[in-house]
Enzyme design. Structure first.
Site, short mmCIF file in Angstrom:
data_model
loop_
_atom_site.label_atom_id
_atom_site.label_comp_id
_atom_site.label_asym_id
_atom_site.label_seq_id
_atom_site.Cartn_x
_atom_site.Cartn_y
_atom_site.Cartn_z
N LYS A 52 0.84 -1.21 0.00
CA LYS A 52 0.00 0.00 0.00
C LYS A 52 0.88 1.26 0.00
O LYS A 52 0.61 2.22 -0.73
CB LYS A 52 -0.94 -0.02 1.22
CG LYS A 52 -2.01 -1.10 1.09
CD LYS A 52 -2.78 -1.36 2.38
CE LYS A 52 -3.68 -2.59 2.22
NZ LYS A 52 -4.38 -2.98 3.45
N GLN A 96 -4.46 -1.94 9.77
CA GLN A 96 -4.30 -3.22 9.07
C GLN A 96 -4.85 -4.36 9.93
O GLN A 96 -4.49 -4.49 11.10
CB GLN A 96 -2.81 -3.44 8.74
CG GLN A 96 -2.53 -4.68 7.94
CD GLN A 96 -3.11 -4.62 6.51
OE1 GLN A 96 -3.08 -3.59 5.85
NE2 GLN A 96 -3.67 -5.73 6.05
N ASP A 119 -11.03 2.64 4.51
CA ASP A 119 -11.32 1.22 4.36
C ASP A 119 -12.83 0.98 4.25
O ASP A 119 -13.27 -0.13 3.90
CB ASP A 119 -10.77 0.43 5.57
CG ASP A 119 -9.50 -0.35 5.21
OD1 ASP A 119 -9.27 -0.59 4.01
OD2 ASP A 119 -8.76 -0.71 6.15
#
Ligand code: NDP
Length: 293
Positions: A52, A96, A119
């Site tokens: 990412k 994460q 997200d």
């Protein structure tokens, strides 16, 4: 059979985003900024966050990595999130997953400011998505929608079977594909570990989305000819011929199923790279909203 090449499409999407960022910079605006919190030393999580951050560099997005120890308390992690919520220089951030067992992921997701939730996991954004309102769409389902759109795969009226009902993949995928939208309008069956006669459902499907987490679970006999296969699974299997001792495979038995289907995503190189591109698209969206460009 045609491969749905997520790797190449992700490069194209990143180039398009880079052109957009360059335009903003040329107008004297600051670069967008994505932050990532990683808890502990899970090797797979480190690899994913690394991808990412590298992609941010390619697109021209600034990034920050916040590394927290495995034994961080829930309170301390929420305090770390709060700092990012309050920081005007951060447009969006991710935590994460997975998190260590002593931390409740729902509490953590709830702590994220929905306007920075790139997200798309916060209930407020999930709710908006379910209602068809403009919002951040969870990165993996969003990446799959981008793939269907760019490959001009018609979903309207098709029978879709989604296998797996997680909050981050299966459930949002089933919602997006059944919405009244140019790349929705499908008739969706959402299946899970309690589903009976899964094979019968799969044999009736025009499109299968596999998000189970079990290597090569979907075999050739479970798929009718010309089905479109989206394989989300990422599973490690032993491979003595590799230096690492393992290789990645999907939830679908690629070699056998690819002989029969019309389109298929490979693993790796299918859904994974698009998940990254979709996250960056959400980051640009957050930037546009935060800076009113
Ligand atoms: P979860 O473990 O959260 O969910 C798995 C789902 O599969 C559950 O709903 C479970 O059912 C269902 N399931 C398990 N066994 C069966 C079975 N025998 N028959 C039918 N359904 C079954 O996984 P995630 O959704 O987080 O991830 C799924 C896979 O996708 C993993 O391999 C993961 O690594 C990968 N992934 C890939 C991403 C990418 O970018 N490519 C991003 C995110 C995930 P139940 O609810 O009943 O337990």
């Amino acid at each position: 059979m045609q491969i749905l090449d997520g790797k190449t499409l992700s490069v194209t999407l990143q180039r398009e985003m880079n052109e957009q960022v360059d335009k903003w910079l040329a107008q004297g605006k600051r670069a967008p900024h994505l932050a990532a919190i990683i808890v502990g030393s899970n090797p797979a999580s480190k690899v994913y966050v690394g991808h990412k951050i590298k992609a941010c560099e390619r697109v021209g997005i600034s990034s920050s990595l916040i590394e927290e120890p495995d034994d961080i308390s829930e309170e301390a992690l929420i305090a770390s999130i709060e700092k990012l919520n309050q920081d005007p220089a951060i447009d969006g951030f991710i935590i994460q997953l997975p998190l260590p067992r002593h931390i409740d992921p729902q509490k953590i997701i709830m702590a994220v400011d929905p306007s920075k939730d790139v997200d798309g996991f916060h209930p407020s954004n999930m709710g908006k998505m379910a209602l068809g309102l403009d919002t951040f769409i969870p990165a993996t389902p969003y990446g799959i929608m981008l793939m269907l759109e760019r490959y001009r795969i018609t979903t309207s009226g098709k029978k879709v079977v989604v296998v797996g009902r997680s909050n981050i993949v299966g459930t949002p995928m089933s919602i997006l594909l059944s919405r009244n939208h140019p790349f929705g309008n499908a008739t969706v069956t959402l299946t899970h570990s309690r589903t009976q006669a899964l094979k019968q459902h799969l044999l009736d499907a025009d499109i299968i989305v596999a998000a189970i987490g079990r290597a090569k679970f979907i075999t050739e006999d479970m798929v009718k000819p010309e089905t479109i296969i989206i394989d989300v699974g990422i599973n490690r299997i032993q491979d003595a011929s590799r230096k690492s001792g393992f290789r990645l495979v999907g939830d679908v038995d690629f070699d056998a199923v690819s002989e029969k289907c019309s389109f298929i995503t490979p693993v790796p190189g299918g859904v994974g790279p698009l998940t990254v591109a979709a996250l960056l698209k959400n980051t640009l969206k957050a930037y546009e909203q935060n800076t009113s460009v």
